[in-house]
Design an enzyme around this catalytic site. Structure first.
Site, PDB file in Angstrom:
ATOM      1  N   SER A  75       0.798  -1.225   0.000  1.00  0.00           N
ATOM      2  CA  SER A  75       0.000   0.000   0.000  1.00  0.00           C
ATOM      3  C   SER A  75       0.829   1.273   0.000  1.00  0.00           C
ATOM      4  CB  SER A  75      -0.941   0.007   1.209  1.00  0.00           C
ATOM      5  OG  SER A  75      -0.201   0.115   2.407  1.00  0.00           O
ATOM      6  N   LYS A 147       0.724   4.908   6.786  1.00  0.00           N
ATOM      7  CA  LYS A 147       0.202   5.714   5.679  1.00  0.00           C
ATOM      8  C   LYS A 147       0.886   7.087   5.724  1.00  0.00           C
ATOM      9  CE  LYS A 147      -2.931   2.525   4.773  1.00  0.00           C
ATOM     10  NZ  LYS A 147      -2.740   1.597   3.632  1.00  0.00           N
TER      11      LYS A 147
END
Length: 259
Positions: A75, A147
């Site tokens: 990701s 993230k």
């Protein structure tokens, strides 16, 4: 025959001794009392104490300063690759403020990650769990996510359409850190970050279950500031991937503080 009288008074011998002078005319050497030798600690006990102190320091470092994590997914490609190991500073937030563009690690806010590797751990996972407790290995539970911080409390974050550039407080971003093969947005959204929340997105936007992905599915994409573990500072393993993770802030240099 009368005894002769010496007019000089006799000097008592004990005064010479007290002064440290040899009555015979030389300097007396007076031995100072010897200090008792300190008994040395047995080797096994010394080793045990050293290990306990080292473990205590490791636990304190992990709790308050830095903690290692590993990357289980794609990701965050190309910034972070699968199985990369990173060091996360726990001084941010807290001692140092987080800024837009930072790579952050946070606790899973609402079961964003399915499953838990520690529910039925293998022997390898058990060893990892033990080492992670003292900060000598990444946490294998997979209950943390990594993230990039895009929006902070009060920010207006917009993606006008799929494939468009991301906007924060009306300023379009240039994001050199994202996957160059895909656009910055995979779906349209328009949000204002609530108080004490943040908005996060993966660098591999089309393969990241991030704030945007959950928001467009009605799950709620905001992350509590209190769930943030810290800021990722460096990739430390494998050695060939070693690099600092401080390349994101420049993309937000022109973003106004509030919309």
């Amino acid at each position: 025959m009368n005894p002769s009288h010496d007019p000089r008074p006799a000097e008592p011998r004990h005064e010479h001794s007290a002064a440290g002078v040899d009555p015979a005319g030389g300097d007396a050497v007076i031995d100072a009392p010897r200090r008792p030798r300190r008994q040395r600690m047995p080797l096994w006990l010394d080793t045990l104490v050293t290990m306990v102190v080292a473990l205590l320091i490791a636990v304190l470092v992990k709790t308050f300063l830095i903690q290692p994590f590993y990357i289980p997914s794609a990701s965050m490609n190309p910034t972070l690759l699968e199985d990369d190991k990173i060091l996360v500073s726990k001084l941010s937030p807290g001692v140092f403020d987080l800024q837009r563009g930072d790579v952050i690690v946070f606790e899973d806010p609402a079961d964003w990650i399915p499953g838990d590797a520690t529910e039925n751990p293998t022997p390898r996972v058990r060893v990892m769990m033990l080492l992670s407790f003292v900060g000598l290995a990444p946490d294998p539970s997979q209950d943390h996510l990594v993230k990039r911080l895009i929006g902070v409390s009060g920010d207006h974050v917009v993606c006008e359409s799929e494939g468009a550039a991301l906007q924060v407080n009306g300023s379009a971003l240039e994001e050199p850190y994202i996957n160059p093969e895909t656009p910055a947005c995979q779906a349209a959204f328009d949000v204002t970050v609530p108080e004490d929340k943040v908005w996060v997105m993966g660098d591999n936007r089309y393969a990241s279950a991030d704030s945007a992905w959950h928001e467009t599915r009605g799950d709620g994409g905001f992350v509590d500031e209190s769930d943030i573990t810290g800021r990722a500072e460096v990739i430390f393993w494998p050695a060939s991937n070693w690099s600092r993770l401080n390349d994101g802030r420049g993309s937000f240099a022109d973003v106004p503080e509030q919309p």
